[in-house]
Scaffold this active site. Structure first.
Site, PDB file in Angstrom:
ATOM      1  CE  LYS A  82       1.033   7.737  -7.342  1.00 58.88           C
ATOM      2  NZ  LYS A  82       1.412   8.362  -6.080  1.00 58.88           N
ATOM      3  CG  ASP A 101      -0.821   0.998  -7.725  1.00 57.71           C
ATOM      4  OD1 ASP A 101       0.402   1.209  -7.757  1.00 57.71           O
ATOM      5  OD2 ASP A 101      -1.634   1.833  -7.275  1.00 57.71           O
ATOM      6  NE  ARG A 122       4.809   5.576  -6.133  1.00 56.16           N
ATOM      7  CZ  ARG A 122       5.552   5.746  -5.060  1.00 56.16           C
ATOM      8  NH1 ARG A 122       6.849   5.479  -5.092  1.00 56.16           N
ATOM      9  NH2 ARG A 122       5.029   6.187  -3.935  1.00 56.16           N
ATOM     10  CG  ASP A 158       3.486   1.895  -8.983  1.00 51.65           C
ATOM     11  OD1 ASP A 158       2.771   2.033  -9.983  1.00 51.65           O
ATOM     12  OD2 ASP A 158       3.109   2.170  -7.825  1.00 51.65           O
TER      13      ASP A 158
HETATM   14  C1  G1P Z   1       4.354   8.248  -0.951  1.00 52.47           C
HETATM   15  C2  G1P Z   1       4.770   9.419  -1.803  1.00 52.47           C
HETATM   16  C3  G1P Z   1       3.550  10.197  -2.239  1.00 52.47           C
HETATM   17  C4  G1P Z   1       2.558   9.267  -2.943  1.00 52.47           C
HETATM   18  C5  G1P Z   1       2.266   8.077  -2.063  1.00 52.47           C
HETATM   19  C6  G1P Z   1       1.406   7.052  -2.793  1.00 52.47           C
HETATM   20  O1  G1P Z   1       3.733   8.708   0.226  1.00 52.47           O
HETATM   21  O2  G1P Z   1       5.667  10.260  -1.129  1.00 52.47           O
HETATM   22  O3  G1P Z   1       3.947  11.237  -3.077  1.00 52.47           O
HETATM   23  O4  G1P Z   1       1.385   9.931  -3.252  1.00 52.47           O
HETATM   24  O5  G1P Z   1       3.483   7.430  -1.677  1.00 52.47           O
HETATM   25  O6  G1P Z   1       2.029   6.567  -3.950  1.00 52.47           O
HETATM   26  P1  G1P Z   1       4.510   8.857   1.627  1.00 52.47           P
HETATM   27  O7  G1P Z   1       5.056   7.482   1.949  1.00 52.47           O
HETATM   28  O8  G1P Z   1       5.634   9.805   1.382  1.00 52.47           O
HETATM   29  O9  G1P Z   1       3.486   9.352   2.569  1.00 52.47           O
HETATM   30 ZN    ZN Z   2       1.367   2.891  -6.994  1.00 48.41          ZN
END
Ligand code: G1P
Ligand code: ZN
Length: 543
Positions: A376, A279, A282, A277
């Site tokens: 991650k 940054d 992911r 993604d």
């Molecule tokens: C979302 C994802 C979560 C992740 C975060 C940042 O957060 O669900 O797992 O850690 O983006 O990448 P959410 O928008 O659900 O709070």
């Molecule tokens: Zn990201």
């Protein structure tokens, strides 16, 4: 260089969400907006004085401007040294690694992750602490409190650092070192994976397609996959980072990475498909004609990681966020590993990693990583899979089939309802909360509710608590329905509905995910009543 104190007034909306402070670019462009937030960090985290700070971002619009401001403020606030990625570029995992490796007191990561970029897009900042992890809840709350009463900030005026010139420059007494954004990260990857074996795998004609989605991982993929591992140049798609990510939505999933998905289901499909993604934290993983869901990828990595050099001693334990499917739990059970369930958001893994309780962790939202950093890591996940393929000699399909036969299969989907009015989204949550007490024991279709509650977390390391982390209706081992509000949106509220169904019978392992989840989706409709309450007939996105 004279330090100036500038009078300012607080903005009321600087509360960090799941992953830092994330807003529209126009919000960050308001006078003193970024400065206020940064000063709140410097005020709360006095330990940054006299220490090193790492800075970099995903290259999106406003990145360079924000970094120049942050450098000028770091100098004014007594930071001794800033390490910044060349061109202002550092992936989130590479930042985390640089913080760890340089012993820095923290870092600023300028990103809004996978959210669209450009003048009308989003911007964001994550504050990472000593050790490379994201600031925890308690700290971000203190920063928020400080931002609400801020009256002045400190800055050295007329600072300009040449972000494109590698080497050391100075801003008053502060040193600024511009570093190559890939070097140290690539070295770290070489300690974890068997590069010779992967190189050999490519030499034997196996192929990878990696989609950098015009975001930060382009340079990392180019250097590691092509230059170091010998994959053909054509292995990396959309490798040039652009300020607007090419107008795309760099979220590696079946919807937004469609060109890669189409390729993986075509005659020309390579052995492995991967994407990352905005940054670089992911990842999406596909084989020829097969999509490996993030929860499956996590479970399969848990089952194979000890075959790779960096993990040869075995895993200490594993963890997943609550909404992530329970495929990981099955592997942990089989291999007698401790398995932790945390709230959504990577910061909750940090204590488990730091204390040595876990080696591997992941989330359903296409996030996987290990104890090599405190974020991650998308490129890491692709390398791990490359190494597994090269070591086992199996195809993705063979690995998945064998895994499901041994552990059973979790069918999984997430339905997002974007840009809802806050009241409406809250109404959905309150409605289900009110119904929960009567649900246990009720039968829906083939399944009976065994548990219905709001998830809360007690951190086993520091005893801190997180409440209201999502609603779950559990049907024993067989299925789960989960609902929670997103903490990363920048417009209205986003409601997420997660569906999970577990099957073990041999004739039930090859279903299409949509078919497998249809009955559960109908039950969720009845239970959660999203359509009734929001008026939305269908989700905005299904992943
Ligand atoms: C979302 C994802 C979560 C992740 C975060 C940042 O957060 O669900 O797992 O850690 O983006 O990448 P959410 O928008 O659900 O709070
Ligand atoms: Zn990201």
């Amino acid at each position: 260089m004279p330090v100036r104190e500038i009078a300012t007034k607080p903005y009321p909306d600087q509360k960090s969400g799941t992953a830092g402070l994330r807003k529209k670019v126009a919000v960050f462009q308001q006078p003193h907006y970024l400065e206020n937030f940064l000063q709140a960090i410097f005020d709360v985290e006095a330990s940054l004085k006299g220490k090193t700070l790492v800075m970099g971002g995903d290259g999106r619009y406003h990145n360079r401007t924000a970094i120049q401001t942050a450098i000028a403020m770091a100098a004014a606030n007594g930071v001794a040294k800033v390490i910044v990625g060349q061109g202002g570029i550092l992936s989130t995992p590479a930042s985390s690694h640089l913080i760890r490796q340089s012993g820095a007191a923290g870092g600023f990561v300028f990103t809004a992750s996978h959210n669209p970029a450009g003048e009308d897009g989003d911007f964001g900042i994550k504050f990472n602490i000593y050790g490379g992890g994201q600031a925890g809840e308690a700290l971000t709350d203190r920063i928020y409190e400080a931002s609400k009463v801020i009256a002045k900030y400190c800055i050295v005026e007329n600072v300009y650092v040449d972000l494109d010139r590698r080497g050391v420059q100075s801003v008053g007494a502060m040193e600024v070192e511009v570093v190559d954004c890939v070097d140290e990260y690539a070295k770290l990857m070489q300690t974890l994976f068997d590069f010779d074996r992967i190189r050999d795998w490519f030499r034997r004609g196996h192929r990878l397609s990696f989609d950098a989605m015009h975001a930060v991982t382009g340079p990392y993929a180019q250097r590691i996959f092509v230059d170091m591992l010998g994959a053909p140049q054509s292995s990396v798609m959309n490798s040039i980072p652009l300020e607007d990510f090419g107008g795309g939505h760099p979220d590696p999933n079946l919807i937004y990475a469609k060109p890669l998905v189409d390729l993986m289901y075509s005659q020309q499909a390579p052995d492995l498909g991967g994407a990352s993604d905005g940054d670089g934290d992911r990842n999406m993983i596909l084989g020829r004609g097969i999509f490996i869901s993030p929860g499956d990828s996590l479970a399969m990595l848990a089952a194979h990681l000890d075959k790779l050099p960096g993990y040869a001693k075995g895993l200490a334990g594993v963890a997943r966020s609550m909404p992530t499917c329970r495929a990981l739990d099955k592997v942990a059970e089989g291999r007698k590993l401790a398995c932790y369930e945390t709230p959504t958001g990577w910061k909750f893994f940090a204590n488990l990693l730091d204390s040595g309780r876990i080696t591997l962790c992941g989330e359903e939202s296409f996030g996987t990583s290990s104890n090599h950093v405190r974020e991650k890591d998308g490129v890491w996940a692709v390398l791990a899979w490359l190494n597994i393929l090269a070591t086992t000699g199996l195809s993705m399909q063979q690995i998945a089939d064998t895994h499901w036969k041994q552990y059973g299969r979790h069918y999984y989907a997430r339905h997002d309802y974007d840009e809802l009015a806050n009241d409406t989204a809250n109404k959905v949550m309150q409605n289900l909360i009110a119904r929960m007490p009567e649900l246990v024991g009720q039968r829906f279709g083939d399944w009976t509710v065994s548990q219905a509650d709001e998830f809360g977390y007690l951190d086993p390391v520091d005893g801190s608590k997180a409440s209201a982390q999502g609603l779950r209706v559990v049907f024993g081992d067989a299925a789960r329905i989960i609902v929670r509000l997103s903490g990363t949106g920048t417009k209205g509220a986003t409601l997420r509905l997660y569906l999970e169904r577990y099957e073990t019978a041999a004739d039930r392992l090859g279903w299409k995910t949509g078919d497998a989840l249809a009955a559960l989706a109908t039950i969720a409709d009845k239970l959660v009543q999203i359509s009734e309450i929001t008026g939305r007939k269908t989700p905005s996105v299904i992943t």
